[in-house]
Design a protein around this motif. Structure first.
Motif, mmCIF file in Angstrom:
data_model
loop_
_atom_site.group_PDB
_atom_site.id
_atom_site.type_symbol
_atom_site.label_atom_id
_atom_site.label_comp_id
_atom_site.label_asym_id
_atom_site.label_seq_id
_atom_site.Cartn_x
_atom_site.Cartn_y
_atom_site.Cartn_z
ATOM 1 N N ASP A 133 0.847 -1.195 0.000
ATOM 2 C CA ASP A 133 0.000 0.000 0.000
ATOM 3 C C ASP A 133 0.883 1.245 0.000
ATOM 4 O OD1 ASP A 133 -1.979 1.898 0.267
ATOM 5 O OD2 ASP A 133 -2.442 1.436 2.368
ATOM 6 N N PRO A 134 1.582 1.533 -1.113
ATOM 7 C CA PRO A 134 2.481 2.691 -1.132
ATOM 8 C C PRO A 134 1.760 4.019 -0.939
ATOM 9 C CG PRO A 134 2.246 1.748 -3.333
ATOM 10 C CD PRO A 134 1.608 0.794 -2.383
ATOM 11 N N ALA A 135 0.513 4.120 -1.391
ATOM 12 C CA ALA A 135 -0.229 5.368 -1.186
ATOM 13 C C ALA A 135 -0.475 5.604 0.302
ATOM 14 C CB ALA A 135 -1.549 5.324 -1.950
ATOM 15 N N GLY A 136 -0.846 4.525 1.020
ATOM 16 C CA GLY A 136 -1.023 4.640 2.463
ATOM 17 C C GLY A 136 0.288 4.955 3.158
ATOM 18 N N ALA A 137 1.390 4.375 2.674
ATOM 19 C CA ALA A 137 2.711 4.654 3.249
ATOM 20 C C ALA A 137 3.067 6.125 3.047
ATOM 21 C CB ALA A 137 3.757 3.756 2.603
ATOM 22 N N LEU A 138 2.751 6.653 1.876
ATOM 23 C CA LEU A 138 3.036 8.059 1.589
ATOM 24 C C LEU A 138 2.345 8.958 2.601
ATOM 25 C CD1 LEU A 138 4.654 9.339 -0.807
ATOM 26 C CD2 LEU A 138 2.455 9.815 -1.868
ATOM 27 N N GLU A 139 1.103 8.639 2.907
ATOM 28 C CA GLU A 139 0.339 9.431 3.882
ATOM 29 C C GLU A 139 0.938 9.328 5.276
ATOM 30 O OE1 GLU A 139 -4.226 9.559 5.667
ATOM 31 O OE2 GLU A 139 -3.806 8.524 3.772
ATOM 32 N N ALA A 140 1.322 8.089 5.682
ATOM 33 C CA ALA A 140 1.885 7.889 7.024
ATOM 34 C C ALA A 140 3.217 8.611 7.173
ATOM 35 C CB ALA A 140 2.054 6.394 7.289
ATOM 36 N N PHE A 141 4.093 8.491 6.164
ATOM 37 C CA PHE A 141 5.400 9.132 6.273
ATOM 38 C C PHE A 141 5.304 10.652 6.149
ATOM 39 C CE2 PHE A 141 7.101 4.827 5.233
ATOM 40 C CZ PHE A 141 7.901 4.691 6.362
ATOM 41 N N ALA A 142 4.267 11.133 5.493
ATOM 42 C CA ALA A 142 4.050 12.580 5.463
ATOM 43 C C ALA A 142 3.752 13.095 6.873
ATOM 44 C CB ALA A 142 2.913 12.924 4.506
ATOM 45 N N GLN A 143 2.997 12.318 7.640
ATOM 46 C CA GLN A 143 2.735 12.698 9.040
ATOM 47 C C GLN A 143 4.029 12.683 9.853
ATOM 48 O OE1 GLN A 143 -0.686 10.699 10.923
ATOM 49 N NE2 GLN A 143 -1.286 10.001 8.874
ATOM 50 N N VAL A 144 4.862 11.660 9.618
ATOM 51 C CA VAL A 144 6.151 11.589 10.318
ATOM 52 C C VAL A 144 6.996 12.817 9.979
ATOM 53 C CG1 VAL A 144 8.283 10.265 10.602
ATOM 54 C CG2 VAL A 144 6.109 9.061 10.332
ATOM 55 N N ALA A 145 7.001 13.193 8.686
ATOM 56 C CA ALA A 145 7.783 14.358 8.259
ATOM 57 C C ALA A 145 7.291 15.634 8.938
ATOM 58 C CB ALA A 145 7.710 14.506 6.741
ATOM 59 N N ASP A 146 5.976 15.784 9.062
ATOM 60 C CA ASP A 146 5.418 16.968 9.720
ATOM 61 C C ASP A 146 5.879 17.048 11.178
ATOM 62 O OD1 ASP A 146 4.112 17.772 7.450
ATOM 63 O OD2 ASP A 146 2.172 16.890 8.012
ATOM 64 N N ILE A 147 5.848 15.917 11.871
ATOM 65 C CA ILE A 147 6.266 15.900 13.281
ATOM 66 C C ILE A 147 7.755 16.204 13.386
ATOM 67 C CG2 ILE A 147 6.517 14.449 15.334
ATOM 68 C CD1 ILE A 147 3.979 12.945 14.395
ATOM 69 N N GLY A 148 8.565 15.580 12.496
ATOM 70 C CA GLY A 148 10.002 15.829 12.522
ATOM 71 C C GLY A 148 10.333 17.289 12.295
ATOM 72 N N GLN A 149 9.636 17.914 11.355
ATOM 73 C CA GLN A 149 9.879 19.321 11.058
ATOM 74 C C GLN A 149 9.419 20.213 12.206
ATOM 75 O OE1 GLN A 149 8.004 20.654 7.451
ATOM 76 N NE2 GLN A 149 9.226 22.521 7.327
ATOM 77 N N ARG A 150 8.253 19.869 12.806
ATOM 78 C CA ARG A 150 7.716 20.689 13.898
ATOM 79 C C ARG A 150 8.665 20.716 15.085
ATOM 80 N NH1 ARG A 150 2.599 18.319 16.554
ATOM 81 N NH2 ARG A 150 2.161 17.938 14.336
ATOM 82 N N PHE A 151 9.300 19.570 15.371
ATOM 83 C CA PHE A 151 10.169 19.492 16.558
ATOM 84 C C PHE A 151 11.651 19.537 16.193
ATOM 85 C CE2 PHE A 151 6.176 17.579 17.928
ATOM 86 C CZ PHE A 151 5.949 18.253 19.117
ATOM 87 N N GLN A 152 11.958 19.805 14.902
ATOM 88 C CA GLN A 152 13.347 19.917 14.457
ATOM 89 C C GLN A 152 14.174 18.687 14.845
ATOM 90 O OE1 GLN A 152 14.637 22.782 12.545
ATOM 91 N NE2 GLN A 152 12.414 22.657 12.279
#
Length: 544
Positions: A133-152
């Protein structure tokens, strides 16, 4: 030495990537008086990196428990997340799931959002990625990226980029995926990441560059990984994966002895504590053995590679083809390509076209060649264009269009030469010869067959050399066989009992040239002595 001194020295060694020294100092300090949770976590990392994975996981469990004792929920969740990811890599999915569940339960107790919650989303993305499910993975990792960016958090942001890049590749978005890999490698090479995320990134990027046919990027990042590993000589984890990537590059570039040596090191490191090196170490060994004609050894290597949980394709299907079972090869490659994601399917397509042609299913081969051509238009990297042109030329030959085949095959040959991939270049020379013969140009055909045979022999590719020689012989007298006409002459004289000097005098050759011919005869026929060659000559009517 006091426990406090040992802790200070352990921390210093840890900062400087001296993992064995860090492990020894932390262990001694732990035995003398115990370690606080952060140092237990450092000890666990040093143990895992030096190949002591089981001990490292025990220590990481202790660190998790110590964080709970002192009320550090963030530290406890972080340890739970890393425990889960380590166990996932070991294939212990039930234990991994338990740790992720514990981490999630503890994170619910946090007062507000925290970067550590992003680590618990990484396995969610990985599950979707490897669950088709690469589309679902894209969505999940986008959330991870948002958290990583928010907390540097650089480690979290890097893991997110790797996941996003892999998901894009699986969806067929090569340019976007490769751009993300380049971005994350900037952070790695700048030394911004901690050791384990850095190693994960290196190996994931290189593996996916190979999958995307980006040989130039794979070479560049493998060299960087090699330097990174050399600067950490006592590190076991990731070093085996580095060697398996080196083995693949050596194989592609025709350095087969070096490829086997690197594969053997990867196998050893997989046993010492880098389990992710198991597949590459044995698969690359199997590839060299298959191309060399040692088919039984290749089968054994592919079986070992399969123990990793990954299917050894397309090598296993091509092995069936080499054994003369085109039907079995066809069934295997069709099944593997049929269930693969887009990136993996594209990786299988060149073998699929070759096997479909051997099985005389020209329509299926045409569909595969057209798919590769579409990929090359979308992503015109040299290796993609090379495989697409080679497939197009092979299919046109089978369709009875040698005039249309020749330009495509010559373009593939030029690209393989530029990329430094000699086996595929030699393969193209044979196909060019076939096109010339079909067009009535026998002199040019023989020239290409002779050149291909010499290139295959230089590599040690006995089956390829025998193929080229049989085509030369077919043109000479209508008979088929593995030896060139000159080699047949030499074999005939060997069978009469003549030595190299006498053979050289009779054929007006140098003794060195005769010795090379005899070596080639042994290689092609799988023989090891003049007596065996003599028996072969009499059994096949080549003596006298």
């Amino acid at each position: 030495m006091s426990a406090e001194t040992g802790i200070d020295q352990g921390r210093s060694a840890f900062r400087e990537n001296r993992w064995t020294e860090a492990f020894e100092n932390f262990r001694d300090a732990d035995q003398r008086g115990g370690l606080p949770a952060p140092d237990l976590e450092r000890l666990a990392t040093a143990e895992i990196l030096t190949g002591n994975t089981a001990t490292g996981l025990d220590t990481l469990t202790r660190a998790h428990e110590e964080y709970l004792v002192v009320g550090d929920i963030v530290g406890a969740v972080r340890c739970a997340g890393w425990m889960g990811m380590q166990l996932m890599h070991l294939g212990e999915m039930s234990r991994a799931g338990g740790w992720f569940a514990r981490g999630q339960r503890l994170s619910d107790e946090l007062d507000g959002p925290h970067a550590v919650q992003g680590f618990l989303l990484v396995p969610v993305g990985l599950g979707k990625l490897y669950g088709g499910d690469p589309a679902g993975a894209l969505e999940a990792f986008a959330q991870v990226a948002d958290i990583g960016q928010r907390f540097q958090d650089k480690d979290l942001s890097a893991l997110a980029l790797i996941g996003l890049g892999q998901a894009n590749l699986m969806l067929g978005h090569n340019d976007e995926g490769l751009r993300m890999f380049d971005e994350v490698m900037v952070a790695v090479t700048a030394g911004e990441l901690s050791a384990i995320p850095a190693g994960i990134v290196y190996c994931a990027v290189i593996g996916n560059c190979h999958l995307a046919f980006d040989l130039e990027r794979a070479l560049e990042w493998t060299a960087a990984l090699d330097r990174w590993c050399r600067n950490r000589p006592d590190m076991v984890t990731f070093s085996g994966q580095c060697q398996s990537h080196r083995a693949e590059l050596f194989r592609l570039h025709g350095a087969w002895a070096e490829a086997l040596a690197a594969a053997a090191i990867a196998q050893g490191r997989s046993a010492q504590g880098d389990p992710q090196a198991l597949y590459g170490g044995y698969y690359q060994q199997g590839e060299v053995q298959r191309l060399s004609g040692d088919l039984d050894a290749a089968a054994a290597s592919y079986r070992e590679a399969a123990r990793s949980g990954y299917e050894p394709q397309p090598g296993l299907a091509l092995l069936s083809l080499a054994r003369g079972d085109a039907k079995q090869a066809q069934s295997m490659i069709q099944r593997a390509a049929g269930v693969a994601d887009t990136a993996t399917r594209r990786h299988l397509l060149p073998a699929l076209v070759e096997i479909e042609l051997a099985a005389a299913d020209i329509e299926a081969a045409r569909r595969g060649a057209d798919e590769l051509a579409a990929f090359a238009r979308e992503c015109p990297m040299p290796m993609v264009r090379a495989v697409a042109c080679q497939a197009e030329g092979g299919v046109r030959l089978a369709e009875g269009d040698p005039a249309g085949a020749a330009p495509a095959i010559r373009q593939a040959w030029k690209l393989w030469r530029q990329l430094g991939v000699p086996y595929e270049a030699a393969h193209c020379r044979v196909l060019i010869g076939c096109a010339c013969r079909a067009l009535g140009d026998e002199a040019s055909a023989l020239m290409d067959f002779e050149a291909a045979e010499a290139e295959f022999l230089e590599l040690g590719a006995a089956p390829g050399a025998a193929w080229a020689a049989s085509l030369m012989r077919e043109g000479a007298d209508g008979a088929k066989g593995p030896l060139s006409p000159r080699e047949t002459e030499v074999l005939r004289l060997v069978a009469t009992g003549k030595g190299n000097r006498a053979i050289a005098a009779e054929l007006y050759l140098s003794e060195k040239t005769v010795a090379r011919h005899i070596s080639n005869i042994f290689l092609k026929l799988g023989l090891s002595s003049r007596a065996a060659a003599t028996r072969y000559a009499f059994e096949h009517g080549l003596a006298g």
